[in-house]
Design an enzyme around this catalytic site. Structure first.
Site, PDB file in Angstrom:
ATOM      1  N   ARG A 126      27.070   4.763 -12.844  1.00  0.00           N
ATOM      2  CA  ARG A 126      27.624   3.810 -11.913  1.00  0.00           C
ATOM      3  C   ARG A 126      27.101   4.360  -9.916  1.00  0.00           C
ATOM      4  O   ARG A 126      27.968   5.790 -10.325  1.00  0.00           O
ATOM      5  CB  ARG A 126      28.520   3.883 -12.534  1.00  0.00           C
ATOM      6  CG  ARG A 126      28.694   2.550 -13.218  1.00  0.00           C
ATOM      7  CD  ARG A 126      27.762   1.197 -13.264  1.00  0.00           C
ATOM      8  NE  ARG A 126      28.204   0.873 -14.034  1.00  0.00           N
ATOM      9  CZ  ARG A 126      26.901   0.547 -14.966  1.00  0.00           C
ATOM     10  NH1 ARG A 126      26.318   0.530 -15.062  1.00  0.00           N
ATOM     11  NH2 ARG A 126      27.033  -0.983 -15.978  1.00  0.00           N
ATOM     12  N   GLU A 139      26.748  -4.350  -5.260  1.00  0.00           N
ATOM     13  CA  GLU A 139      25.567  -4.428  -5.777  1.00  0.00           C
ATOM     14  C   GLU A 139      25.136  -5.817  -5.615  1.00  0.00           C
ATOM     15  O   GLU A 139      25.712  -6.829  -5.985  1.00  0.00           O
ATOM     16  CB  GLU A 139      24.924  -3.854  -6.860  1.00  0.00           C
ATOM     17  CG  GLU A 139      24.769  -2.560  -7.101  1.00  0.00           C
ATOM     18  CD  GLU A 139      24.440  -2.009  -8.112  1.00  0.00           C
ATOM     19  OE1 GLU A 139      24.643  -2.890  -9.634  1.00  0.00           O
ATOM     20  OE2 GLU A 139      24.689  -1.194  -9.424  1.00  0.00           O
ATOM     21  N   HIS A 187      19.245  -1.476  -9.491  1.00  0.00           N
ATOM     22  CA  HIS A 187      20.127  -1.765 -10.701  1.00  0.00           C
ATOM     23  C   HIS A 187      19.131  -1.474 -11.608  1.00  0.00           C
ATOM     24  O   HIS A 187      19.566  -2.886 -12.181  1.00  0.00           O
ATOM     25  CB  HIS A 187      21.965  -2.253 -10.432  1.00  0.00           C
ATOM     26  CG  HIS A 187      22.403  -1.758 -12.068  1.00  0.00           C
ATOM     27  ND1 HIS A 187      23.256  -2.188 -12.123  1.00  0.00           N
ATOM     28  CD2 HIS A 187      21.551  -1.637 -13.047  1.00  0.00           C
ATOM     29  CE1 HIS A 187      24.070  -1.862 -13.124  1.00  0.00           C
ATOM     30  NE2 HIS A 187      23.197  -1.286 -13.384  1.00  0.00           N
TER      31      HIS A 187
HETATM   32  N1  LIG Z   1      21.290   2.240 -14.680  1.00  0.00           N
HETATM   33  C1  LIG Z   1      21.238   1.522 -15.487  1.00  0.00           C
HETATM   34  O1  LIG Z   1      20.766   0.603 -15.433  1.00  0.00           O
HETATM   35  C2  LIG Z   1      22.307   1.732 -16.406  1.00  0.00           C
HETATM   36  C3  LIG Z   1      21.806   1.179 -18.365  1.00  0.00           C
HETATM   37  C4  LIG Z   1      22.968   1.930 -19.615  1.00  0.00           C
HETATM   38  C5  LIG Z   1      23.994   2.620 -18.912  1.00  0.00           C
HETATM   39  N2  LIG Z   1      24.338   2.841 -17.404  1.00  0.00           N
HETATM   40  C6  LIG Z   1      25.583   3.943 -16.839  1.00  0.00           C
HETATM   41  O2  LIG Z   1      25.080   4.832 -18.459  1.00  0.00           O
HETATM   42  C7  LIG Z   1      26.426   5.799 -18.716  1.00  0.00           C
HETATM   43  C8  LIG Z   1      26.310   6.858 -19.792  1.00  0.00           C
HETATM   44  O3  LIG Z   1      25.645   5.922 -20.456  1.00  0.00           O
HETATM   45  P1  LIG Z   1      25.160   5.761 -22.237  1.00  0.00           P
HETATM   46  O4  LIG Z   1      25.316   5.555 -23.139  1.00  0.00           O
HETATM   47  O5  LIG Z   1      25.138   7.891 -22.105  1.00  0.00           O
HETATM   48  O6  LIG Z   1      27.190   6.498 -22.878  1.00  0.00           O
HETATM   49  P2  LIG Z   1      28.188   7.494 -23.650  1.00  0.00           P
HETATM   50  O7  LIG Z   1      29.109   6.675 -23.518  1.00  0.00           O
HETATM   51  O8  LIG Z   1      27.279   8.133 -24.697  1.00  0.00           O
HETATM   52  O9  LIG Z   1      27.934   9.377 -22.917  1.00  0.00           O
HETATM   53  C9  LIG Z   1      28.344   8.866 -22.236  1.00  0.00           C
HETATM   54  C10 LIG Z   1      28.947  10.630 -21.745  1.00  0.00           C
HETATM   55  O10 LIG Z   1      29.838  10.898 -20.477  1.00  0.00           O
HETATM   56  C11 LIG Z   1      30.894  11.526 -21.205  1.00  0.00           C
HETATM   57  N3  LIG Z   1      32.431  11.424 -19.919  1.00  0.00           N
HETATM   58  C12 LIG Z   1      32.907  11.019 -19.617  1.00  0.00           C
HETATM   59  N4  LIG Z   1      34.117  10.888 -18.729  1.00  0.00           N
HETATM   60  C13 LIG Z   1      33.895  11.864 -18.180  1.00  0.00           C
HETATM   61  C14 LIG Z   1      33.856  13.243 -16.863  1.00  0.00           C
HETATM   62  N5  LIG Z   1      34.814  12.879 -16.948  1.00  0.00           N
HETATM   63  N6  LIG Z   1      33.154  13.958 -16.987  1.00  0.00           N
HETATM   64  C15 LIG Z   1      32.419  14.738 -17.711  1.00  0.00           C
HETATM   65  N7  LIG Z   1      31.588  13.633 -18.988  1.00  0.00           N
HETATM   66  C16 LIG Z   1      32.056  12.752 -18.841  1.00  0.00           C
HETATM   67  C17 LIG Z   1      31.216  11.684 -22.331  1.00  0.00           C
HETATM   68  O11 LIG Z   1      31.775  11.765 -22.485  1.00  0.00           O
HETATM   69  C18 LIG Z   1      29.834  11.002 -22.540  1.00  0.00           C
HETATM   70  O12 LIG Z   1      29.685  12.065 -23.828  1.00  0.00           O
HETATM   71  C19 LIG Z   1      27.327   4.693 -19.020  1.00  0.00           C
HETATM   72  O13 LIG Z   1      28.557   3.996 -18.576  1.00  0.00           O
HETATM   73  C20 LIG Z   1      26.869   3.214 -17.703  1.00  0.00           C
HETATM   74  O14 LIG Z   1      27.742   2.932 -16.424  1.00  0.00           O
HETATM   75  C21 LIG Z   1      23.235   2.909 -16.773  1.00  0.00           C
HETATM   76  O1  LIG Z   2      25.274  -0.417 -18.410  1.00  0.00           O
HETATM   77  C1  LIG Z   2      23.996  -1.415 -18.609  1.00  0.00           C
HETATM   78  O2  LIG Z   2      23.759  -1.428 -19.756  1.00  0.00           O
HETATM   79  C2  LIG Z   2      23.248  -1.274 -17.727  1.00  0.00           C
HETATM   80  O3  LIG Z   2      23.609  -0.647 -16.220  1.00  0.00           O
HETATM   81  C3  LIG Z   2      22.869  -3.027 -17.171  1.00  0.00           C
HETATM   82  O4  LIG Z   2      23.710  -3.447 -16.834  1.00  0.00           O
END
Ligand SMILES: NC(=O)c1ccc[n+]([C@@H]2O[C@H](COP(=O)([O-])OP(=O)(O)OC[C@H]3O[C@@H](n4cnc5c(N)ncnc54)[C@H](O)[C@@H]3O)[C@@H](O)[C@H]2O)c1
Ligand SMILES: O=C(O)[C@H](O)CO
Length: 402
Positions: A311, A340, A368
């Site tokens: 993010r 964005e 994104h």
């Molecule tokens: N760019 C994109 O298109 C896109 C798509 C999907 C997800 N995302 C982002 O990716 C992030 C992660 O997704 P995920 O499926 O792996 O989620 P997830 O919940 O499986 O993993 C997130 C990890 O971050 C850790 N975490 C939380 N706070 C923390 C901190 N202060 N320091 C270090 N680690 C910390 C958690 O313990 C967890 O293991 C989502 O929250 C989302 O914002 C972006």
């Molecule tokens: O969090 C997610 O799944 C991606 O950023 C798309 O919104």
């Protein structure tokens, strides 16, 4: 609840035309073959109030168009606020017969005014924040679904205060985000992006000589901030490229390092000091907001890389541009921004657009899109709609986050 009149026609008979429908005070007509749905201007929140008008429409249609049968039904109203547009075949394949789904395609919360108040469910994507301002006006809402992973854009407390569950779809695009992070890491780390940009702008010979140093990637440290689903998938990829993978994640259980064959560190500083490539995979929370700024970048070894597919709010992007300009960072791959799309005068956008900017050749920017692939879109849309259906039917929810 909106009152809907369903009219099922004999095949081959005429359908009511728009003029005859409008003359009866019908606000909107949606065709879902072979059922025609008419939203009346009356009747919101009260089946009784809508009935006389619905009967009038029914009798008019009966006289003019001889439908096979007419009946009243009350369907729920599901609104997709942003990002997704017609055709809504994935959502309708799940919700037809239970709800009428519309997509507003707006870019700001203000544009929701007057359009969502009586909705039974909202599906919200990532174009704006859904705040208390809107949530407090929802009179019928049974669920807010974020058909995606990150739910930082929804005010969870405001929803909880109104007893509205918020749900996400956590498991549709893990591999795609990991692939995107890795593709940026490889493109920057192997010099592909840099050399391509130099050639495109006619800034160097048809040769790798005189290019900036391109150190060997194998054996370098790939550092993950957050090692959940996407972090783990990225770790496995980096390992396959022969990198030394390390993560910082204070919330992960013991043993993840051993099971993945990677290293764990106990502080952000330790992670940053070891990072050749730093890849962000934590959610945006109050704790992680602006977690990577000038001081943190200064802790990274000179000539390292930063990849952000998590993010935008986790990183101070202006510090990234400065660090690229000064050569502290050798490159950055950015998929997500705090705002964005970015403002036209955003320093990051200017650096990326201007071929003469010192950071230009070392910056990859995507809109994104790390999560996106066609199959994943089918998954998050269908799974999101199924969660809506569970809420409308009073069934247990799968992924409530508030
Ligand atoms: N760019 C994109 O298109 C896109 C798509 C999907 C997800 N995302 C982002 O990716 C992030 C992660 O997704 P995920 O499926 O792996 O989620 P997830 O919940 O499986 O993993 C997130 C990890 O971050 C850790 N975490 C939380 N706070 C923390 C901190 N202060 N320091 C270090 N680690 C910390 C958690 O313990 C967890 O293991 C989502 O929250 C989302 O914002 C972006
Ligand atoms: O969090 C997610 O799944 C991606 O950023 C798309 O919104």
């Amino acid at each position: 609840m909106v009152i809907w009149l369903n009219v099922i026609h004999n095949p081959g008979t005429h359908h009511p035309n728009d003029r005859s429908i409008a003359s009866l005070g019908v606000r909107r007509r949606i065709d879902v073959n072979p059922i025609r749905l008419f939203e009346t201007t009356q009747g919101s929140n009260d089946l009784g109030a809508g009935l006389p008008l619905a009967k009038l429409i029914a009798s008019d249609i009966s006289r003019s168009f001889s439908p096979r049968r007419c009946h009243m039904s009350s369907l729920s109203k599901v609104v997709i606020t942003d990002f997704i547009t017609e055709p809504l075949h994935y959502e309708r394949s799940v919700l037809d017969g239970h709800a009428v789904v519309t997509a507003l395609d707006v870019m700001s919360e203000d544009e929701l005014l007057g359009k969502v108040e009586d909705a039974d469910a909202l599906m919200v994507y990532h174009y704006f924040h859904l705040t208390r301002k809107t949530i407090d006006r929802l009179t019928h809402c049974k669920v807010i679904v974020r058909p995606g992973v990150g739910y930082d854009g929804v005010d969870l407390e405001a929803a909880a205060a109104r007893n509205i569950p918020v749900c996400n779809v956590p498991d549709y695009g893990t591999n795609e985000v990991a692939d995107s992070a890795m593709s940026m890491a490889l493109s920057l780390g192997r010099g592909t992006h840099f050399l391509n940009s130099r050639l495109r702008h006619n800034r160097g010979p048809w040769s790798v000589e005189q290019a900036a140093p391109i150190p060997r990637l194998t054996g370098r440290t790939f550092a993950l901030l957050g090692c959940g689903r996407i972090g783990t998938a990225t770790a496995l990829r980096a390992k396959a490229f022969g990198m030394d993978v390390v993560f910082y994640d204070p919330y992960q259980c013991d043993g993840l390092d051993k099971s993945l064959g990677i290293r764990r560190v106990d502080s952000l500083e330790e992670l940053l000091r070891s990072a050749y490539i730093l890849s962000l995979h934590c959610p945006l929370t109050e704790q992680t907001r602006m977690m990577i700024g000038k001081e943190e970048i200064a802790m990274m070894p000179e000539g390292s890389f930063l990849i952000n597919t998590a993010r935008g709010g986790i990183v101070d992007t202006n510090s990234v541009v400065t660090a690229l300009q000064e050569g502290r960072l050798a490159g950055a791959g950015i998929d997500v921004l705090d705002q964005e799309p970015p403002a036209a005068d955003s320093p990051l956008l200017q650096a990326w657009r201007d071929p003469d900017h010192p950071a230009h050749d070392r910056l990859i920017l995507t809109p994104h899109s790390a999560f996106y692939c066609d199959q994943g879109a089918e998954e998050f849309r269908t799974k999101g709609a199924k969660e809506v259906l569970r809420a409308l039917q009073g069934q247990p929810l799968r992924n409530q986050v508030n």
